[in-house]
Motif scaffolding. Structure first.
Motif, mmCIF file in Angstrom:
data_model
loop_
_atom_site.group_PDB
_atom_site.id
_atom_site.type_symbol
_atom_site.label_atom_id
_atom_site.label_comp_id
_atom_site.label_asym_id
_atom_site.label_seq_id
_atom_site.Cartn_x
_atom_site.Cartn_y
_atom_site.Cartn_z
ATOM 1 N N PHE A 190 0.907 -1.268 -0.031
ATOM 2 C CA PHE A 190 -0.027 -0.001 0.011
ATOM 3 C C PHE A 190 0.715 1.405 0.052
ATOM 4 O O PHE A 190 0.341 2.146 -0.569
ATOM 5 C CB PHE A 190 -0.897 0.108 1.269
ATOM 6 C CG PHE A 190 -2.341 -0.626 0.950
ATOM 7 C CD1 PHE A 190 -3.289 0.203 0.485
ATOM 8 C CD2 PHE A 190 -2.532 -1.913 1.323
ATOM 9 C CE1 PHE A 190 -4.641 -0.456 -0.012
ATOM 10 C CE2 PHE A 190 -3.775 -2.479 0.973
ATOM 11 C CZ PHE A 190 -4.774 -1.754 0.295
ATOM 12 N N ALA A 191 1.963 1.080 0.537
ATOM 13 C CA ALA A 191 3.002 2.468 0.583
ATOM 14 C C ALA A 191 3.739 2.590 -0.540
ATOM 15 O O ALA A 191 4.496 3.704 -0.746
ATOM 16 C CB ALA A 191 3.944 2.311 1.806
ATOM 17 N N SER A 192 3.656 1.564 -1.592
ATOM 18 C CA SER A 192 4.455 1.590 -2.652
ATOM 19 C C SER A 192 3.917 2.610 -3.847
ATOM 20 O O SER A 192 2.626 3.090 -3.830
ATOM 21 C CB SER A 192 4.523 0.324 -3.534
ATOM 22 O OG SER A 192 3.192 -0.086 -4.081
ATOM 23 N N ASP A 193 4.776 3.250 -4.616
ATOM 24 C CA ASP A 193 4.416 4.293 -5.717
ATOM 25 C C ASP A 193 3.354 3.631 -6.714
ATOM 26 O O ASP A 193 2.522 4.229 -7.060
ATOM 27 C CB ASP A 193 5.612 4.365 -6.612
ATOM 28 C CG ASP A 193 6.588 5.428 -5.889
ATOM 29 O OD1 ASP A 193 5.956 6.084 -4.722
ATOM 30 O OD2 ASP A 193 7.693 5.564 -6.040
ATOM 31 N N GLU A 194 3.455 2.288 -6.874
ATOM 32 C CA GLU A 194 2.507 1.482 -7.856
ATOM 33 C C GLU A 194 1.184 1.686 -7.482
ATOM 34 O O GLU A 194 0.325 1.904 -8.071
ATOM 35 C CB GLU A 194 3.133 0.196 -7.952
ATOM 36 C CG GLU A 194 2.378 -0.375 -9.436
ATOM 37 C CD GLU A 194 3.228 -1.667 -9.771
ATOM 38 O OE1 GLU A 194 2.667 -2.780 -9.799
ATOM 39 O OE2 GLU A 194 4.571 -1.596 -10.317
ATOM 40 N N ALA A 195 1.053 1.232 -6.059
ATOM 41 C CA ALA A 195 -0.117 1.069 -5.315
ATOM 42 C C ALA A 195 -0.752 2.523 -5.327
ATOM 43 O O ALA A 195 -2.078 2.625 -5.402
ATOM 44 C CB ALA A 195 -0.219 0.647 -3.890
ATOM 45 N N ARG A 196 0.033 3.420 -5.126
ATOM 46 C CA ARG A 196 -0.434 4.988 -4.997
ATOM 47 C C ARG A 196 -1.111 5.302 -6.362
ATOM 48 O O ARG A 196 -1.986 5.966 -6.345
ATOM 49 C CB ARG A 196 0.727 5.952 -4.529
ATOM 50 C CG ARG A 196 0.082 7.414 -4.216
ATOM 51 C CD ARG A 196 1.440 8.131 -3.554
ATOM 52 N NE ARG A 196 1.902 7.453 -2.492
ATOM 53 C CZ ARG A 196 1.400 7.400 -1.454
ATOM 54 N NH1 ARG A 196 0.193 7.930 -1.181
ATOM 55 N NH2 ARG A 196 1.959 6.872 -0.309
#
Length: 264
Positions: A236-242
């Motif tokens: 959830f903290a990753s750039d992809e998830a953002r």
């Protein structure tokens, strides 16, 4: 379903004939698992456990969505709490370990974390308007925490397909793969003998019987909670998830989506 005895912050409560109904009622975010909704569920489960007049809990919903999963508005915020996956794991384990039977009545959509909420219940009935999907991979995360109640109770080949593709499926398919107990054209009619049977069971007998059928699920929580909560928080903290969450909130395709070339 009885006269409401309490209503506040997304959960309405009613007690009738020893069955305490908890109705998810947060239409602005499709009953998503916001921090406040999770807190309210904890509060009401505590009350249900302490009440000798409650023999079983019935979990249901208003509107056309049972639960949309994580509250992406909360999860996508820069200051989003990093312990949210542990909070969800705690709620799901509480439902599985709850000493009284928990029954779900579903007549609407169930997505992502909502499937975990459903899988944590002991018995579930889905109506013809219910649809289901594990949509996590489409926004850059994975159904990590919810796997603890989902995987021990469902067909592994079917779950592999739906985890990976995010496809939507109906109530009959949900029953076939074990995600719900049964699909019914009239959920209330199907629930009547279930609730009657629970009312006839002794508190001690129900609690001990539930322990037998939840042993494997609780073992998964005891073994995997820390690992899967850490995985969920990291994703959830990753750039992809953002990007995935932003795309979902903006109603557009994420940057990685590949459009199929039309056949000639």
């Amino acid at each position: 379903m009885g006269t409401p005895t309490d209503e506040d912050d997304g959960v309405a409560v009613a007690l009738r004939d020893a069955v305490r109904t908890l109705t998810l009622d947060s239409p602005h975010n499709r009953n998503a698992l916001s921090s406040r909704l999770v807190t309210r569920l904890y509060e009401e489960l505590d009350r249900a456990e302490a009440d000798p007049g409650t023999r079983a809990v019935l979990l249901t919903h208003t509107g056309n969505t049972f639960c949309a999963g994580a509250d992406l508005s909360e999860a996508s915020a820069r200051d989003a709490p990093t312990d949210a996956p542990l909070g969800l794991a705690g709620l799901l384990r509480t439902l599985v370990a709850f000493p009284k039977p928990v029954v779900a009545r579903v007549t609407g959509h169930v997505r992502a974390g909502g499937t975990g909420l459903l899988a944590a219940c002991d018995i579930s009935v889905a109506g013809p308007g219910a649809t289901f999907a594990f949509t996590e991979a489409r926004i850059g995360v994975a159904p990590a925490v919810i796997s603890m109640p989902v995987l021990p109770r469902t067909d592994p080949r079917a779950v592999a397909r739906y985890y990976l593709t995010g496809e939507r499926f109906d109530a009959r398919e949900a029953a076939r793969i074990g995600l719900v107990t049964c699909a019914a054209d009239d959920p209330d009619e199907a629930l009547a003998p279930v609730l009657d049977g629970l009312r006839r069971g002794s508190p001690q007998g129900l609690a001990a019987s539930k322990q037998l059928v939840t042993r494997e699920v609780l073992a998964a929580f005891d073994r995997d909670t820390d690992t899967l909560a850490e995985l969920s928080a990291r994703l959830f903290a990753s750039d992809e998830a953002r990007e995935g969450m932003t795309a979902f909130l903006e109603r557009r395709e994420p940057e990685w989506a590949v459009r199929q070339t039309p056949a000639r």
